[in-house]
Scaffold this active site. Structure first.
Site, PDB file in Angstrom:
ATOM      1  N   CYS A 115       0.840  -1.203   0.000  1.00 14.87           N
ATOM      2  CA  CYS A 115       0.000   0.000   0.000  1.00 14.87           C
ATOM      3  C   CYS A 115       0.873   1.251   0.000  1.00 14.87           C
ATOM      4  O   CYS A 115       0.655   2.181  -0.789  1.00 14.87           O
ATOM      5  CB  CYS A 115      -0.921  -0.029   1.225  1.00 14.87           C
ATOM      6  SG  CYS A 115      -2.167   1.265   1.223  1.00 14.87           S
ATOM      7  N   CYS A 116       1.895   1.288   0.853  1.00 15.59           N
ATOM      8  CA  CYS A 116       2.804   2.437   0.885  1.00 15.59           C
ATOM      9  C   CYS A 116       3.592   2.546  -0.414  1.00 15.59           C
ATOM     10  O   CYS A 116       3.867   3.650  -0.884  1.00 15.59           O
ATOM     11  CB  CYS A 116       3.782   2.313   2.053  1.00 15.59           C
ATOM     12  SG  CYS A 116       3.114   2.789   3.649  1.00 15.59           S
ATOM     13  N   CYS A 197      -1.438   8.398   7.262  1.00 14.06           N
ATOM     14  CA  CYS A 197      -2.769   8.012   6.784  1.00 14.06           C
ATOM     15  C   CYS A 197      -3.631   7.542   7.953  1.00 14.06           C
ATOM     16  O   CYS A 197      -3.128   6.944   8.918  1.00 14.06           O
ATOM     17  CB  CYS A 197      -2.646   6.889   5.771  1.00 14.06           C
ATOM     18  SG  CYS A 197      -1.728   7.344   4.294  1.00 14.06           S
ATOM     19  N   CYS A 200      -3.530   3.964   9.500  1.00 12.67           N
ATOM     20  CA  CYS A 200      -2.237   3.554  10.062  1.00 12.67           C
ATOM     21  C   CYS A 200      -1.729   4.520  11.121  1.00 12.67           C
ATOM     22  O   CYS A 200      -0.532   4.533  11.426  1.00 12.67           O
ATOM     23  CB  CYS A 200      -1.215   3.429   8.935  1.00 12.67           C
ATOM     24  SG  CYS A 200      -1.733   2.332   7.614  1.00 12.67           S
ATOM     25  N   CYS A 223       7.428   4.233   5.934  1.00 10.24           N
ATOM     26  CA  CYS A 223       6.573   3.985   4.763  1.00 10.24           C
ATOM     27  C   CYS A 223       7.382   3.461   3.583  1.00 10.24           C
ATOM     28  O   CYS A 223       6.835   2.816   2.690  1.00 10.24           O
ATOM     29  CB  CYS A 223       5.849   5.262   4.363  1.00 10.24           C
ATOM     30  SG  CYS A 223       6.954   6.621   3.922  1.00 10.24           S
TER      31      CYS A 223
HETATM   32  S1  SF4 Z   1       0.407   4.718   5.595  1.00 10.48           S
HETATM   33 FE1  SF4 Z   1      -1.169   3.080   5.544  1.00 10.48          FE
HETATM   34  S2  SF4 Z   1      -2.869   3.826   4.256  1.00 10.48           S
HETATM   35 FE2  SF4 Z   1      -1.047   5.165   3.902  1.00 10.48          FE
HETATM   36  S3  SF4 Z   1      -0.086   4.328   2.111  1.00 10.48           S
HETATM   37 FE3  SF4 Z   1       0.919   3.373   3.882  1.00 10.48          FE
HETATM   38  S4  SF4 Z   1      -0.238   1.476   4.347  1.00 10.48           S
HETATM   39 FE4  SF4 Z   1      -1.467   2.736   2.910  1.00 10.48          FE
END
Ligand code: SF4
Length: 240
Positions: A115-116, A197, A200, A223
């Site tokens: 996701c990151c 985010c 998280c 991240c």
């Molecule tokens: S901090 Fe969390 S929601 Fe944001 S990009 Fe990374 S995993 Fe995804």
């Protein structure tokens, strides 16, 4: 422009210089191929404030992941407007839209590294392709990985990462904010001392470390922007 042999002594010299002097050097040396990245949280305010005073129009990259607290987005709008910042929003590559929408609720929890990578690392890699110097707000007192960083870090592709606040502590940040009467992110008063985010980020206690609420209990502290993940640029280029 610089070799590793030139960067190392320069980086050591900057250890005793102020963040403003380092930012000024970056602008004088690399303008217009220099940019700053910011997450627009309370601790981001000093670097943004300095940059706004040193170079009007300096590009400021903001990673719009789609997962931010609405308070962050409103705060970003307010600061950008009041300080007349040149904020550039970065988004994930549209080729991942179908994949990401199908997993919008689950991806941050099931695979936060992926996701990151999609929402932060790849968009920043792409934005920095046209830039020679990247100013960040990382500090050595934030994480074990950041404790090993240098003020100047030359990447293999020639990009120079510049970390003007590396020697600052949380106390230095708060002192600068107080002295300059800078605004705070609206969630700071609710215990969010480090904000990323929403899925998280958790509120923390007064005795917790600053980033204790980031990916809490999930064994992740970064991240990927400031780890080896970022240097794997070929992963992005392969996906174009
Ligand atoms: S901090 Fe969390 S929601 Fe944001 S990009 Fe990374 S995993 Fe995804």
């Amino acid at each position: 422009m610089f070799s590793e042999d030139e960067i190392e002594p320069l980086s050591r010299k900057f250890e005793t210089q102020t963040p403003q002097e380092i930012i000024q050097w970056a602008v004088d040396t690399f303008w217009p191929e220099v940019a700053l990245s910011s997450s627009f949280q309370t601790q981001s305010m000093p670097l943004l404030h300095m940059a706004a005073r040193i170079k009007r129009g300096l590009p400021i990259f903001f990673l719009d992941t789609g997962y931010h607290f609405w308070e962050t987005l409103i705060f970003r709008e307010r600061i950008a407007s009041e300080w007349q910042l040149n904020v550039i929003d970065l988004y994930r590559n549209p080729r991942w839209d179908v994949f990401a929408r199908q997993r919008v609720r689950t991806l941050p929890l099931e695979d936060p590294d992926l996701c990151c990578f999609l929402h932060k690392v790849q968009p920043m890699q792409k934005a920095l392709l046209d830039i020679r110097a990247w100013i960040t707000g990382i500090r050595r007192d934030q994480t074990v990985i950041r404790a090993r960083a240098d003020i100047l870090e030359l990447q293999e592709d020639g990009l120079l990462k510049i970390n003007p606040l590396l020697n600052w502590t949380t106390r230095d940040v708060m002192r600068y904010i107080e002295e300059n009467k800078l605004p705070a992110h609206p969630l700071l008063e609710k215990g969010y001392r480090s904000i990323g985010c929403a899925p998280c980020t958790a509120a923390i206690g007064v005795d917790d470390e600053e980033r204790a609420g980031r990916w809490a209990g999930r064994g992740k502290t970064e991240c990927g922007l400031h780890t080896d993940m970022f240097r794997h640029k070929e992963l992005y280029l392969d996906l174009e």
